[in-house]
Design a protein around this motif. Structure first.
Motif: not given
Length: 61
Positions: A45-61
């Motif tokens: 589940w942590r690996h799935i979480e990391d994969a979703m974070k990668m899909m999201r891309g970098p944070h914009q400021s």
């Protein structure tokens, strides 16, 4: 243990269904698994979480 492909399929499906709130859902499931002593499921589940974070891309400021 899930394959890398399975991880990314699940991550994509969760994001499609729940948006990026799915990241928090995956983190919660991982914590639940850890509390139950199921380290292998928690790791997946942590690996799935990391994969979703990668899909999201970098944070914009």
């Amino acid at each position: 243990m899930m394959s890398e492909t399975q991880i990314h399929v699940i991550a994509r499906q969760m994001v499609e269904r729940h948006g990026f709130e799915a990241i928090a859902q995956a983190a919660q499931i991982a914590q639940d698994c850890e509390r139950k002593g199921d380290a292998e499921d928690a790791r997946e589940w942590r690996h799935i979480e990391d994969a979703m974070k990668m899909m999201r891309g970098p944070h914009q400021s």
